[in-house]
Motif scaffolding. Structure first.
Motif, PDB file in Angstrom:
ATOM      1  N   GLY A  73     -32.296 -25.029 -32.980  1.00  0.00           N
ATOM      2  CA  GLY A  73     -32.627 -26.313 -32.390  1.00  0.00           C
ATOM      3  C   GLY A  73     -31.768 -26.694 -31.205  1.00  0.00           C
ATOM      4  O   GLY A  73     -31.925 -27.796 -30.661  1.00  0.00           O
ATOM      5  N   TRP A  74     -30.880 -25.810 -30.765  1.00  0.00           N
ATOM      6  CA  TRP A  74     -29.963 -26.142 -29.670  1.00  0.00           C
ATOM      7  C   TRP A  74     -30.714 -26.561 -28.411  1.00  0.00           C
ATOM      8  O   TRP A  74     -30.227 -27.402 -27.655  1.00  0.00           O
ATOM      9  CB  TRP A  74     -29.019 -24.967 -29.375  1.00  0.00           C
ATOM     10  N   GLN A  75     -31.905 -25.991 -28.189  1.00  0.00           N
ATOM     11  CA  GLN A  75     -32.658 -26.292 -26.964  1.00  0.00           C
ATOM     12  C   GLN A  75     -33.028 -27.765 -26.843  1.00  0.00           C
ATOM     13  O   GLN A  75     -33.179 -28.273 -25.739  1.00  0.00           O
ATOM     14  CB  GLN A  75     -33.958 -25.467 -26.891  1.00  0.00           C
ATOM     15  N   GLY A  76     -33.159 -28.447 -27.975  1.00  0.00           N
ATOM     16  CA  GLY A  76     -33.523 -29.856 -27.977  1.00  0.00           C
ATOM     17  C   GLY A  76     -32.336 -30.801 -27.895  1.00  0.00           C
ATOM     18  O   GLY A  76     -32.507 -32.010 -27.968  1.00  0.00           O
ATOM     19  N   SER A  77     -31.141 -30.240 -27.727  1.00  0.00           N
ATOM     20  CA  SER A  77     -29.924 -31.054 -27.701  1.00  0.00           C
ATOM     21  C   SER A  77     -29.342 -31.093 -26.295  1.00  0.00           C
ATOM     22  O   SER A  77     -28.983 -30.046 -25.736  1.00  0.00           O
ATOM     23  CB  SER A  77     -28.890 -30.457 -28.666  1.00  0.00           C
TER      24      SER A  77
END
Length: 100
Positions: A73-77
């Motif tokens: 989920g790093w891409q959404g942070s």
């Protein structure tokens, strides 16, 4: 021990428990493998209690490391994207959680 110091990066804002369980589980797994891990989920709350305050603490940690480990989920942070960008500029090794 590999001599590598790993920084954990991933989503926190808006997630239950700020996603600390995922950060802490990955830190424990990597430490059991002999790595030194900088885990922002273990940081104290900054005096200002702001997102920017947390980022300042995390960025200082990142600069002490030579590997960044990206959690799901790093891409959404926004914060994780900033950390990854800095890691790329500094030629740090970038890996995804579970690859080590």
């Amino acid at each position: 021990m590999t001599g590598e110091v790993l920084y954990l990066s991933g989503p926190m804002t808006g997630l239950p428990g700020f996603n600390y369980p995922a950060f802490n589980a990955e830190a424990a797994r990597l430490r059991a493998l002999g790595y030194t891990v900088e885990n922002p989920a273990e940081n104290p709350e900054p005096t200002c209690k702001s997102w920017a305050g947390y980022m300042r603490i995390g960025l200082l940690q990142l600069l002490r490391c030579n590997v960044i480990v990206l959690l799901p989920g790093w891409q959404g942070s926004r914060g994780a994207r900033i950390e990854r960008f800095i890691a790329r500029i500094l030629d740090m090794r970038i890996v995804y959680a579970g690859e080590i």
